[in-house]
Each structure stands twice: as structure tokens, then as C-alpha cells.
Design a protein around this motif. Structure first.
Motif, PDB file in Angstrom:
ATOM      1  N   ARG A 190       2.339  -0.803  -4.666  1.00 29.93           N
ATOM      2  CA  ARG A 190       0.906  -1.015  -4.926  1.00 29.93           C
ATOM      3  C   ARG A 190       0.623  -2.318  -5.686  1.00 29.93           C
ATOM      4  O   ARG A 190      -0.393  -2.453  -6.383  1.00 29.93           O
ATOM      5  CB  ARG A 190       0.292   0.176  -5.689  1.00 29.93           C
ATOM      6  CG  ARG A 190       0.132   1.448  -4.820  1.00 29.93           C
ATOM      7  CD  ARG A 190      -1.030   1.276  -3.872  1.00 29.93           C
ATOM      8  NE  ARG A 190      -1.150   2.319  -2.876  1.00 29.93           N
ATOM      9  CZ  ARG A 190      -2.119   3.246  -2.873  1.00 29.93           C
ATOM     10  NH1 ARG A 190      -3.005   3.284  -3.836  1.00 29.93           N
ATOM     11  NH2 ARG A 190      -2.199   4.124  -1.907  1.00 29.93           N
ATOM     12  N   TYR A 209       0.843  -1.216   0.000  1.00 30.74           N
ATOM     13  CA  TYR A 209       0.000   0.000   0.000  1.00 30.74           C
ATOM     14  C   TYR A 209       0.866   1.249   0.000  1.00 30.74           C
ATOM     15  O   TYR A 209       0.605   2.209  -0.721  1.00 30.74           O
ATOM     16  CB  TYR A 209      -0.906  -0.041   1.225  1.00 30.74           C
ATOM     17  CG  TYR A 209      -1.993   1.022   1.265  1.00 30.74           C
ATOM     18  CD1 TYR A 209      -3.145   0.886   0.498  1.00 30.74           C
ATOM     19  CD2 TYR A 209      -1.876   2.131   2.100  1.00 30.74           C
ATOM     20  CE1 TYR A 209      -4.149   1.834   0.554  1.00 30.74           C
ATOM     21  CE2 TYR A 209      -2.875   3.089   2.168  1.00 30.74           C
ATOM     22  CZ  TYR A 209      -4.011   2.939   1.392  1.00 30.74           C
ATOM     23  OH  TYR A 209      -5.018   3.882   1.447  1.00 30.74           O
ATOM     24  N   TRP A 221       3.644   9.061  -7.812  1.00 32.22           N
ATOM     25  CA  TRP A 221       2.881   8.266  -8.784  1.00 32.22           C
ATOM     26  C   TRP A 221       2.483   9.060 -10.026  1.00 32.22           C
ATOM     27  O   TRP A 221       2.498   8.529 -11.134  1.00 32.22           O
ATOM     28  CB  TRP A 221       1.637   7.682  -8.123  1.00 32.22           C
ATOM     29  CG  TRP A 221       1.958   6.490  -7.280  1.00 32.22           C
ATOM     30  CD1 TRP A 221       2.021   6.424  -5.920  1.00 32.22           C
ATOM     31  CD2 TRP A 221       2.303   5.179  -7.754  1.00 32.22           C
ATOM     32  NE1 TRP A 221       2.380   5.162  -5.514  1.00 32.22           N
ATOM     33  CE2 TRP A 221       2.554   4.376  -6.608  1.00 32.22           C
ATOM     34  CE3 TRP A 221       2.425   4.614  -9.016  1.00 32.22           C
ATOM     35  CZ2 TRP A 221       2.919   3.027  -6.704  1.00 32.22           C
ATOM     36  CZ3 TRP A 221       2.785   3.266  -9.108  1.00 32.22           C
ATOM     37  CH2 TRP A 221       3.023   2.488  -7.974  1.00 32.22           C
TER      38      TRP A 221
END
Length: 338
Positions: free
Chosen positions: A245, A241, A315
């Protein structure tokens, strides 16, 4: 989350975890053993590779067990869960174990697994019972092999038969790729609290490293052992997490080993993670569909991230393929409009 063998017996664990999944917005994969839909008195219909007809290392079922299992399969599928296969007789090790089967023998085994699911009404004489709501030829796209053996030849057979994934291996917590044309959705190694080594995401493996092959070890340790599994899975989840991911792949059995402590552990993990934002607890079919829909180049980039590794630039930059915008107020940043 996935379940090997997936039948409903007196423990009522299939129906229990269907409810757990529904209560926590999760779907799961149930790997059905075909012989769980074959009554004992028809056992000779099963002709296992390298064994005499009617042999099975996990036995067969009675009509009540079949009726109960079919009821759960029907409801599970209608609720959005997946029905895969754990094949039939669960033969492991030397002397005809699945690790010694040829590609053609795997095809025979798969054909029989499908046949027992499609002919359960005929084989039990329950002609008036409601049928299963799915076409198993279309539903069946993935499997876990008994004792995680025989992967290579199974994959070759599965690919020829239209399978789309295999979850029989052991991997680190990284993004899945394909092996021989099938998505490799192997179970993974996660932290094992109190130990320097990591542990496979499966109840059996936790048990063996806690109580050995004794399925009912020291009762004073049952709670501690369950907490160990729960906390190991949660640490693995948190690592993904906060990091790369990658999907977390978990496998289990409907069992009562060490007082049912692993069932409690799994339930607590489901309740903890499936309700979080940005988390989806899905079946392997749904995961395979999602992976198929992605840009292969993006997946290749994701596979470049190590265990627990988040993109250094964040990200947005990592997935856009272009450099991240400069922070406001630093030299070279666009002027702020007022």
C-alpha cells in the motif's frame, strides 16, 4: 501525479489535466518553471548560477503564454492542487548544470524562482490582472530538480529554506522516509511490459526506452508505446494496492511526444485508479501533511515491507501492534456467544 515545467501553451494540456483531475476526484502537483512567468524582453532579470544573465535552456515566455499560465495556476490552486517549483533555466549535464551547483547557488535559484512568480504583473505590465491567490513563500514546499540532478545540495538548501519534500530521485515502490530532513517522495520503478527490467514512472523515461531521443518515433508504434506506459503504471499500482500500500509517485511533462500517446496513457491511469475505493489521488503537499501526521513507529514498520509485500497476518494485526485474534472455532479461540 505531478507535472514538470507546468505551463499552458497552445496544446492546452494544463487546462485539460485540470479537468481530468476534477472529473476523477484527484488533486495533483504542478512544478512551475519560474521563467514561464518571465517575458522574453525581461530575460536579463534572470541571473542563473554559473551562466550569463538571460540564459535559459527552456527559453522564456510571451505575455499571452504568461496570462494563460497564470489563469491555470490560479484555478488549479483554488481547486486544491499544489504549485511547486521546477526552478528556472533547466540546466543539465556538464558546464554549469544543476548537478554542479553549490548550496548557495541553489538558494539563489530558488529565490529567483519565487521572485518571478511574485512579480509577474510588474514584469508583464499587466497591472490590472487578478493576482495569484496564494503566497508563494508559504505555498512552495517541494520541488523536482531538472534532469533529476543536483539533489544533495538542493536538499540542503531546501531544508534551510523550509522545504518539506523532494521528488527528484529514483526509488522502489516502498513507503517514503526522510533524507536530510525532507520527505523523499522520489519517483519509482514499475514493471515495463515486454521487458525484464523496470521503468521509472515518468513519460520521458518510457519514451527514451521506446523511441530513443526521437520525440516523434515510428507512428505505427505510438499506440503500443502508450499502452506500454499505461499498463506498466497500472501494474505498479496493482502491486502496491495488493501489497504494501505504498504511495505511487508519478511524474510527467505537458508534451506531445510520440503523438501524445503518453498523455493518453496518464489520463487512462487517472480514470482507472483515482475512482477506486480506498485510493486517494493527492498532491505531494497533501501526502507530506499525511505522513507528518502519522506515528513515526507505524511508518517505520510500513517501510519494512518490501515491494508488493502485504503483511502476512493481515493489516489489522500489522497496524495494531498486537497479535491477530484466533479464527473462530479453532482450539484456544474465545467461546462464541449465542
Amino acid at each position: 501525479f505531478s507535472w514538470d515545467g507546468a505551463g499552458e501553451d497552445s496544446q492546452r494540456l494544463f487546462s485539460h489535466f485540470r479537468k481530468v483531475a476534477k472529473d476523477n476526484n484527484a488533486t495533483m502537483t504542478y512544478f512551475l518553471s519560474g521563467v514561464y512567468l518571465l517575458p522574453e524582453h525581461k530575460r536579463d532579470l534572470y541571473k542563473p548560477p554559473q551562466h550569463s544573465p538571460g540564459r535559459s535552456d527552456i527559453g522564456f515566455n510571451d505575455e499571452q503564454g504568461i496570462a494563460d499560465t497564470v489563469k491555470q495556476l490560479r484555478q488549479a490552486w483554488l481547486e486544491g492542487n499544489e504549485v511547486g517549483t521546477h526552478f528556472n533555466g533547466h540546466f543539465c549535464g556538464k558546464g554549469g548544470g544543476v548537478g554542479e551547483w553549490s548550496v548557495e547557488e541553489w538558494k539563489e535559484e530558488i529565490a529567483q524562482a519565487k521572485q518571478f512568480v511574485k512579480t509577474w504583473k510588474t514584469n508583464t505590465g499587466m497591472a490590472k490582472a487578478a493576482p495569484l491567490p496564494f503566497d508563494y513563500d508559504k505555498e512552495l514546499i517541494g520541488a523536482r530538480t531538472p534532469c533529476l540532478e543536483g539533489q544533495e545540495n538542493f536538499r540542503k538548501a531546501g531544508r534551510e529554506l523550509g522545504f518539506r519534500y523532494d521528488t527528484s530521485g529514483v526509488n522502489n515502490q516502498v513507503w517514503p522516509g526522510k533524507k536530510e530532513g525532507l520527505w523523499d517522495l522520489s519517483m519509482q520503478l514499475v514493471p515495463f511490459p515486454g521487458h525484464s527490467f523496470e521503468q521509472l514512472t515518468m513519460d520521458y523515461n518510457f519514451m527514451v526506452n521506446q523511441s530513443g531521443t526521437a520525440t516523434q518515433g515510428d507512428p505505427a508504434k505510438h499506440e503500443y508505446w502508450g499502452d506500454q506506459m499505461r499498463d506498466g503504471l497500472l501494474r505498479g499500482f496493482q502491486r502496491a494496492y495488493d501489497g504494501n500500500r505504498a504511495p505511487l509517485i508519478i511524474g510527467n511533462h505537458f508534451e506531445s511526444w510520440n503523438g501524445g500517446t503518453y498523455m493518453r496513457a496518464i489520463e487512462e491511469v487517472v480514470e482507472n485508479v483515482c475512482t477506486k475505493e480506498e485510493v486517494r489521488c493527492v498532491s505531494f503537499r497533501q501526502l507530506a501533511d499525511w505522513l507528518d501526521a502519522q506515528d513515526p513507529q507505524t511508518l517505520a514498520k510500513l517501510r519494512g515491507l518490501g515491494v508488493g509485500e502485504a503483511p502476512k497476518q493481515g493489516w489489522a494485526s500489522f497496524l495494531s501492534g498486537s497479535p491477530a485474534p484466533a479464527p473462530k472455532g479453532v482450539p484456544g479461540a474465545p467461546a462464541v456467544k449465542r
